[in-house]
Scaffold this motif. Structure first.
Motif, mmCIF file in Angstrom:
data_model
loop_
_atom_site.group_PDB
_atom_site.id
_atom_site.type_symbol
_atom_site.label_atom_id
_atom_site.label_comp_id
_atom_site.label_asym_id
_atom_site.label_seq_id
_atom_site.Cartn_x
_atom_site.Cartn_y
_atom_site.Cartn_z
ATOM 1 N N UNK A 109 0.811 -1.224 0.000
ATOM 2 C CA UNK A 109 0.000 0.000 0.000
ATOM 3 C C UNK A 109 0.843 1.274 0.000
ATOM 4 N N UNK A 110 2.024 1.220 0.622
ATOM 5 C CA UNK A 110 2.881 2.401 0.681
ATOM 6 C C UNK A 110 3.556 2.657 -0.658
ATOM 7 N N UNK A 157 2.861 5.881 -3.154
ATOM 8 C CA UNK A 157 3.946 6.690 -3.728
ATOM 9 C C UNK A 157 3.744 6.872 -5.230
ATOM 10 N N UNK A 158 3.268 5.816 -5.905
ATOM 11 C CA UNK A 158 3.051 5.910 -7.353
ATOM 12 C C UNK A 158 1.839 6.773 -7.675
ATOM 13 N N UNK A 184 6.753 13.632 -15.970
ATOM 14 C CA UNK A 184 7.925 12.801 -16.259
ATOM 15 C C UNK A 184 8.089 11.646 -15.286
ATOM 16 N N UNK A 185 7.134 11.431 -14.391
ATOM 17 C CA UNK A 185 7.240 10.338 -13.442
ATOM 18 C C UNK A 185 8.345 10.569 -12.424
ATOM 19 N N UNK A 186 9.096 9.516 -12.126
ATOM 20 C CA UNK A 186 10.174 9.649 -11.144
ATOM 21 C C UNK A 186 10.638 8.295 -10.647
ATOM 22 N N UNK A 187 11.299 8.307 -9.493
ATOM 23 C CA UNK A 187 11.926 7.103 -8.949
ATOM 24 C C UNK A 187 11.339 6.741 -7.589
ATOM 25 N N UNK A 188 11.349 5.428 -7.316
ATOM 26 C CA UNK A 188 11.008 4.916 -5.984
ATOM 27 C C UNK A 188 12.202 4.099 -5.509
#
Length: 412
Positions: free
Chosen positions: A301-302, A306-307, A316-320
């Motif tokens: 769920x976390x 984040x997404x 541009x989205x990003x990183x996890x």
């Protein structure tokens, strides 16, 4: 699990959920679809039905024949324990997949109303002969027949396989709901009402699987199937199946961090198919933490939050980045994203929230506050979640849990 004699499909699974499953399947495949009960009676409102089939069903005799075909198709699939491809009374190609629990036939998921390429010119005569006694205008019948899609046999079989995935999902929801009912009956017999309410709140989460995420994924699968032979599609289907199985695990179950990481990898694989290079993810958790115990569905769920709330709004989205480290008798798991960030007031609102609000697209229905409460329920108030971040600077969620030293001999 006992068979619940007298219960219908609509008694076990909310009709609204069934309708959403059906509508999304129809949107993804372009096929007509309907879910029927054990007698062939529609439980849902038909989706994407052809004009010809609606015309035939507008007559009492035609409706009776269609329902008979639906019932026969569902029972054929139930007897074969797999999806069936058959012709309806008017000659069109239909698909059927059984919905059964403990050998009790509850109904079927039916789709189709298409023509195979090899049917050719014989189709018009076959349909006209099939509806000759219904007093329908032949010119209208032929005009509507010309609108019906011609689909290759392999596409029909692929749709049947997808239909089977859907019926299995419906059965899993039904079994979870039956288990939920049994649990509620047992809890009502307990004297401590406060304990009953607390346990019910936790266990009720088990069956609250939001279908939005599932069908976003199925739309992705459908699009991939048009572009390639099969390998990537198969990979996504397997990942999705694993996710569904994990969603329906006992919410009280404790699993290893390693198992939870594998669950996250399946989820990220599917999101990677949806978002492509917009979302990048790295997982760096020390081996010493992989055998630590954690409540099932703690990280997912976390990561999803984040997404959905962090990265998806960014063009541009990003990183996890998912990481872990040990601090004395505690360890921390961190989920850091480079998304839109979070303000202090937003963090305060999250922890003030006493009731879960289901956000769009959540696969489990488990929000941040639920994860926090569950961890404190199992491990005490010194454990739980901490959130930090700034507007446009990303967000970090840290989970603090008790560290149990595990020797290499035990681990092996």
């Amino acid at each position: 699990m006992p068979v619940y004699q007298g219960l219908t499909l609509a008694d076990i699974v909310n009709v609204k959920v069934l309708q959403e499953i059906q509508d999304k399947f129809s949107d993804a495949t372009g096929l007509a679809a309907v879910i029927v009960d054990s007698a062939g009676q529609p439980v849902t409102t038909p989706s994407n039905f052809t004009r010809l089939c609606n015309l035939i069903r507008s007559t009492p005799q035609g409706l009776s024949r269609c329902m008979g075909s639906d019932d026969s198709g569902g029972r054929m699939a139930a007897s074969q324990l797999c999806p069936s491809v058959y012709r309806c009374h008017a000659g069109l190609i239909d698909l059927g997949a059984p919905i059964s629990i403990n050998q009790q036939h509850l109904g079927g998921f039916l789709a189709g109303q298409v023509i195979l390429p090899e049917d050719g010119g014989d189709m018009a005569n076959e349909v006209l002969n099939g509806v000759a006694d219904l007093s329908l205008d032949q010119e209208s019948v032929l005009d509507m027949l010309a609108e019906i899609r011609v689909i290759p046999e392999e596409r029909v079989k692929a749709a049947a396989d997808l239909l089977y995935i859907m019926t299995n999902y419906i059965v899993e929801i039904a079994m979870a709901n039956i288990a939920q009912k049994q649990l509620m009956d047992e809890l009502k017999a307990k004297a401590d009402l406060e304990k009953v309410l607390r346990e019910t709140e936790l266990k009720a989460l088990q069956s609250q699987v939001n279908p939005h995420f599932l069908f976003n994924t199925l739309n992705t699968i459908a699009r991939l199937a048009l572009l390639e032979e099969a390998p990537r599609t198969q990979e996504v289907v397997y990942a999705l199946s694993d996710l569904l199985r994990n969603n329906l695990r006992n919410i009280d179950e404790m699993i290893t961090v390693d198992e939870e990481v594998q669950y996250i990898k399946n989820y990220l694989l599917i999101q990677k198919m949806r978002f492509g290079d917009r979302i990048q993810a790295t997982i760096m958790i020390p081996e010493a933490l992989l055998e630590q115990k954690i409540p099932v569905m703690t990280l997912q769920p976390l990561v999803e939050n984040a997404i959905i709330h962090g990265l998806e709004p960014k063009r541009d989205g990003g990183n996890i980045h998912i990481s872990g480290d040990i601090h004395g008798n505690q360890y921390q798991l961190s989920i850091t994203d480079t998304g839109v960030g979070v303000t202090k007031s937003q963090i305060e609102r999250i922890f003030r929230n006493e009731k879960r609000i289901a956000g769009k697209g959540q696969t489990t229905g488990l929000g941040i506050i639920n994860v926090h409460k569950r961890i404190q329920h199992y491990f005490g108030l010194h454990c739980g979640l901490a959130i930090s971040g700034e507007q446009d600077q990303g967000t970090t969620v840290k989970i603090s849990l008790p560290y149990e030293f595990i020797t290499q001999e035990i681990r092996l």
